[in-house]
Design a protein around this motif. Structure first.
Motif, PDB file in Angstrom:
ATOM      1  N   ASN A   6      39.352 -11.351 -22.238  1.00 16.19           N
ATOM      2  CA  ASN A   6      39.956 -12.660 -22.802  1.00 16.19           C
ATOM      3  C   ASN A   6      40.922 -12.152 -23.319  1.00 16.19           C
ATOM      4  O   ASN A   6      40.136 -11.925 -24.457  1.00 16.19           O
ATOM      5  N   GLY A   7      42.283 -12.237 -23.368  1.00 21.89           N
ATOM      6  CA  GLY A   7      43.217 -11.872 -24.626  1.00 21.89           C
ATOM      7  C   GLY A   7      43.616 -10.401 -24.029  1.00 21.89           C
ATOM      8  O   GLY A   7      44.932 -10.013 -25.387  1.00 21.89           O
ATOM      9  N   ARG A   8      42.967  -9.897 -23.458  1.00 20.48           N
ATOM     10  CA  ARG A   8      43.355  -8.000 -24.003  1.00 20.48           C
ATOM     11  C   ARG A   8      43.879  -7.984 -22.671  1.00 20.48           C
ATOM     12  O   ARG A   8      44.042  -8.103 -21.203  1.00 20.48           O
ATOM     13  N   SER A   9      45.194  -6.747 -22.453  1.00 17.84           N
ATOM     14  CA  SER A   9      45.868  -6.707 -21.732  1.00 17.84           C
ATOM     15  C   SER A   9      45.093  -5.577 -20.240  1.00 17.84           C
ATOM     16  O   SER A   9      45.061  -5.492 -19.347  1.00 17.84           O
ATOM     17  N   GLU A  10      44.277  -5.234 -20.907  1.00 18.43           N
ATOM     18  CA  GLU A  10      43.564  -3.766 -19.683  1.00 18.43           C
ATOM     19  C   GLU A  10      42.571  -3.126 -20.952  1.00 18.43           C
ATOM     20  O   GLU A  10      42.049  -3.440 -22.060  1.00 18.43           O
ATOM     21  N   GLY A  11      41.672  -2.841 -20.195  1.00 10.43           N
ATOM     22  CA  GLY A  11      40.476  -1.942 -20.502  1.00 10.43           C
ATOM     23  C   GLY A  11      40.532  -0.637 -20.037  1.00 10.43           C
ATOM     24  O   GLY A  11      41.204  -0.227 -19.261  1.00 10.43           O
ATOM     25  N   ARG A  12      39.185   0.379 -20.218  1.00  9.64           N
ATOM     26  CA  ARG A  12      38.462   1.107 -19.453  1.00  9.64           C
ATOM     27  C   ARG A  12      37.032   1.243 -18.713  1.00  9.64           C
ATOM     28  O   ARG A  12      37.037   0.142 -19.033  1.00  9.64           O
ATOM     29  N   PRO A  49      46.521  -7.333 -11.988  1.00  7.30           N
ATOM     30  CA  PRO A  49      47.497  -7.460 -11.453  1.00  7.30           C
ATOM     31  C   PRO A  49      48.621  -7.437 -12.373  1.00  7.30           C
ATOM     32  O   PRO A  49      49.361  -8.710 -13.071  1.00  7.30           O
ATOM     33  N   ARG A  50      49.951  -6.779 -12.199  1.00  6.19           N
ATOM     34  CA  ARG A  50      50.968  -6.257 -13.506  1.00  6.19           C
ATOM     35  C   ARG A  50      52.214  -6.735 -13.216  1.00  6.19           C
ATOM     36  O   ARG A  50      52.432  -6.239 -11.825  1.00  6.19           O
ATOM     37  N   ARG A  51      52.746  -7.465 -13.047  1.00  3.03           N
ATOM     38  CA  ARG A  51      54.424  -7.999 -12.438  1.00  3.03           C
ATOM     39  C   ARG A  51      55.738  -6.497 -12.540  1.00  3.03           C
ATOM     40  O   ARG A  51      56.616  -6.643 -12.578  1.00  3.03           O
ATOM     41  N   GLN A  52      55.364  -5.801 -14.184  1.00  2.00           N
ATOM     42  CA  GLN A  52      56.185  -5.578 -14.344  1.00  2.00           C
ATOM     43  C   GLN A  52      56.313  -3.926 -13.401  1.00  2.00           C
ATOM     44  O   GLN A  52      56.999  -3.126 -13.810  1.00  2.00           O
ATOM     45  N   ALA A  53      55.386  -3.849 -12.747  1.00  2.00           N
ATOM     46  CA  ALA A  53      54.827  -2.928 -11.830  1.00  2.00           C
ATOM     47  C   ALA A  53      56.250  -2.160 -10.480  1.00  2.00           C
ATOM     48  O   ALA A  53      56.788  -1.746 -10.305  1.00  2.00           O
ATOM     49  N   ILE A  54      56.491  -4.259 -10.473  1.00  2.00           N
ATOM     50  CA  ILE A  54      57.715  -4.209  -9.118  1.00  2.00           C
ATOM     51  C   ILE A  54      58.534  -3.592 -10.169  1.00  2.00           C
ATOM     52  O   ILE A  54      59.676  -2.911  -8.794  1.00  2.00           O
ATOM     53  N   ALA A  55      59.032  -3.267 -11.073  1.00  2.00           N
ATOM     54  CA  ALA A  55      60.916  -2.920 -11.503  1.00  2.00           C
ATOM     55  C   ALA A  55      59.978  -2.000 -11.200  1.00  2.00           C
ATOM     56  O   ALA A  55      61.653  -0.988 -11.208  1.00  2.00           O
ATOM     57  N   ARG A  56      59.099  -0.498 -11.289  1.00  2.00           N
ATOM     58  CA  ARG A  56      59.209   1.053 -11.674  1.00  2.00           C
ATOM     59  C   ARG A  56      59.445   1.204 -10.280  1.00  2.00           C
ATOM     60  O   ARG A  56      59.667   2.112  -9.715  1.00  2.00           O
ATOM     61  N   ALA A  57      58.533  -0.354  -8.954  1.00  2.00           N
ATOM     62  CA  ALA A  57      58.845   1.194  -7.812  1.00  2.00           C
ATOM     63  C   ALA A  57      59.935   0.342  -6.935  1.00  2.00           C
ATOM     64  O   ALA A  57      60.860   1.074  -6.634  1.00  2.00           O
ATOM     65  N   TRP A  58      60.082  -0.337  -7.450  1.00  2.00           N
ATOM     66  CA  TRP A  58      61.819  -0.935  -7.079  1.00  2.00           C
ATOM     67  C   TRP A  58      63.338   0.714  -7.772  1.00  2.00           C
ATOM     68  O   TRP A  58      63.822   0.994  -6.570  1.00  2.00           O
ATOM     69  N   ALA A  59      63.076   1.089  -8.803  1.00  2.00           N
ATOM     70  CA  ALA A  59      63.768   2.133  -9.636  1.00  2.00           C
ATOM     71  C   ALA A  59      63.390   2.905  -8.658  1.00  2.00           C
ATOM     72  O   ALA A  59      64.786   4.012  -8.221  1.00  2.00           O
ATOM     73  N   LEU A  60      62.366   3.115  -8.218  1.00  2.00           N
ATOM     74  CA  LEU A  60      61.865   4.564  -7.672  1.00  2.00           C
ATOM     75  C   LEU A  60      62.536   4.923  -6.196  1.00  2.00           C
ATOM     76  O   LEU A  60      63.327   5.643  -5.350  1.00  2.00           O
ATOM     77  N   LEU A  61      62.341   3.162  -5.693  1.00  2.00           N
ATOM     78  CA  LEU A  61      63.132   2.700  -4.031  1.00  2.00           C
ATOM     79  C   LEU A  61      64.550   3.716  -4.161  1.00  2.00           C
ATOM     80  O   LEU A  61      65.372   4.234  -3.084  1.00  2.00           O
ATOM     81  N   VAL A  62      65.164   2.722  -4.657  1.00  2.00           N
ATOM     82  CA  VAL A  62      66.574   2.717  -5.223  1.00  2.00           C
ATOM     83  C   VAL A  62      66.867   4.245  -5.442  1.00  2.00           C
ATOM     84  O   VAL A  62      67.916   5.702  -4.731  1.00  2.00           O
TER      85      VAL A  62
END
Ligand SMILES: [Zn+2]
Ligand SMILES: [Zn+2]
Length: 413
Positions: A235-241, A252-265
């Motif tokens: 808890n409190g950490r955004s990622e682990g290994r 799941p991270r919502r930031q990934a949506i922006a990258r997918a949009w950029a690649l699609l465009v």
């Protein structure tokens, strides 16, 4: 504790790679598929003896693939002159023609990636047969899995068939030993992949977590995208290994949506030059004619080669358009956190992932034709800029769908 409770406590804990739902694997009846309770994704393929089989099949495929690369692939005869090509001829000629990007793409997808995938699989699986361990087995297995979409032997074979049909009117085309061994390598490597129980394999490299082993208070339960291990991100950490394979774990991270949009465009932007610029120029007896993707399809229809025209039209025109629309729909609905038809959208995502690579068929067709028809003034085929743009579209849509996190379809937070 009652017996069913105990079983639940000690059974492998599977986390769906598509929707993120953690579930305890029920009692196994025998070989078959274990599907996700919520989204229907395949969580496990239970196939006893699959590791041994995969090693043998991959070894045989490797030998055949080596032979395929050293022997003539196709022989082409025109007006009394003949020419044979090996697998890499198209790459060499594209390079000479000043198209290094296209040459690299074809070389990677039809030769380097398949070869790397076979070697990595053997490195990861082979030691189990000898009851020993090698360093880097987990890394090799991750690499083999990551290369699965990019090793395109199957797409290349379809391209050989299309190129063959296109040339049959013009000249005599004969298959060589290279083609038959290539076909054999493809069948064996596909069979190895289709029957491999990945869960069993990873379990041998490090035991799958169970409810008994996981501390429920340790954080948010996340599945490893590479090996499927269930692990807790504190808890409190955004990622682990992942302790088993070293992959990054994150909810799941919502930031990934922006990258997918950029690649699609970017992919859509390349689609216009891909269709407007010529993909190749056929010059025969001094007369040259550049042709676009649609022009090539029209020519096939004119020659009454309807099945091949349908294959090329589907792979080069319909599939890219379908991918644009489907990815656009997935991105808009997840961005707006729409709860509409989650299961159907999960199926749509699976479909996009599955069909994506088949669009490369026209790129390979051009590479093959360029290699085969190289007879100076008599007949030549040269690649045009359109095909580089088209390859870029295909790769960008593949990257866009790979960077879309399907768990977001189900994420309610
Ligand atoms: Zn699922
Ligand atoms: Zn892992």
């Amino acid at each position: 504790m009652s017996a069913p409770d105990r079983g639940r406590w000690l059974a492998p804990l599977l986390v769906c790679h598509e929707c993120g739902l953690a579930q305890v694997q029920g009692a196994l009846a025998g070989p078959g598929l274990v599907l996700c309770r919520r989204c229907g994704a395949v969580l496990r393929r239970i196939a006893p003896g699959s590791v041994r089989r995969a090693v043998h099949l991959n070894l045989a495929a490797l030998v055949l693939f080596a032979i395929a690369n050293l022997h003539p692939f196709l022989a082409f005869g025109f007006e009394g002159r003949g020419q044979t090509v090996v697998l890499a001829s198209g790459v060499a000629r594209l390079w000479r023609e000043g198209m290094p990007l296209l040459a690299t793409i074809v070389l990677a997808a039809s030769l380097l990636f398949p070869l790397a995938k076979m070697l990595a699989t053997l490195w990861a699986l082979g030691p189990f047969l000898l009851r020993s361990r090698l360093p880097g087995q987990a890394r090799a297995l991750r690499l083999a899995d990551a290369l699965r979409a990019w090793a395109m032997l199957d797409v290349f074979l379809l391209a050989v068939i299309v190129a063959w049909v296109k040339l049959v009117d013009l000249a005599a085309v004969e298959p060589g030993i290279g083609l038959w061994t290539f076909l054999g390598a493809l069948i064996l490597a596909t069979a190895a992949d289709a029957t491999l129980d990945h869960h069993d394999l990873w379990h041998r490299l490090g035991p799958q977590a169970t409810l008994a082993r996981l501390d429920p208070g340790a954080g948010r339960l996340v599945g490893c995208p590479a090996c499927g291990q269930a692990a807790a991100v504190p808890n409190g950490r955004s990622e682990g290994r992942c302790r088993r394979c070293g992959s990054r774990l994150h909810p799941p991270r919502r930031q990934a949506i922006a990258r997918a949009w950029a690649l699609l465009v970017a992919a859509v932007a390349f689609y216009f030059p891909a269709n407007l610029l010529p993909v190749m120029t056929v010059t025969s007896l001094g007369r040259g004619e550049p042709s676009t993707i649609l022009g090539g399809v029209a020519l096939l229809v004119e020659h009454r080669m309807y099945p091949v025209a349908a294959v090329v039209f589907t792979a080069s025109v319909l599939v890219p358009l379908f991918k644009f629309l489907a990815l656009g729909l997935l991105l808009v609905t997840t961005q707006r956190r729409v709860g509409w038809r989650r299961r159907e959208r999960a199926v749509l995502y699976r479909l996009v992932e599955f069909v994506g690579r088949w669009s490369m068929v026209d790129v390979f067709v051009v590479a093959l034709l360029v290699a085969l028809v190289d007879m100076g003034a008599l007949a030549t085929i040269e690649a045009g800029m359109g095909i580089t743009a088209f390859a870029s579209t295909v790769i960008l849509t593949m990257l866009a769908s790979a960077s879309f996190d399907p768990r977001l379809i189900w994420d309610r937070t």
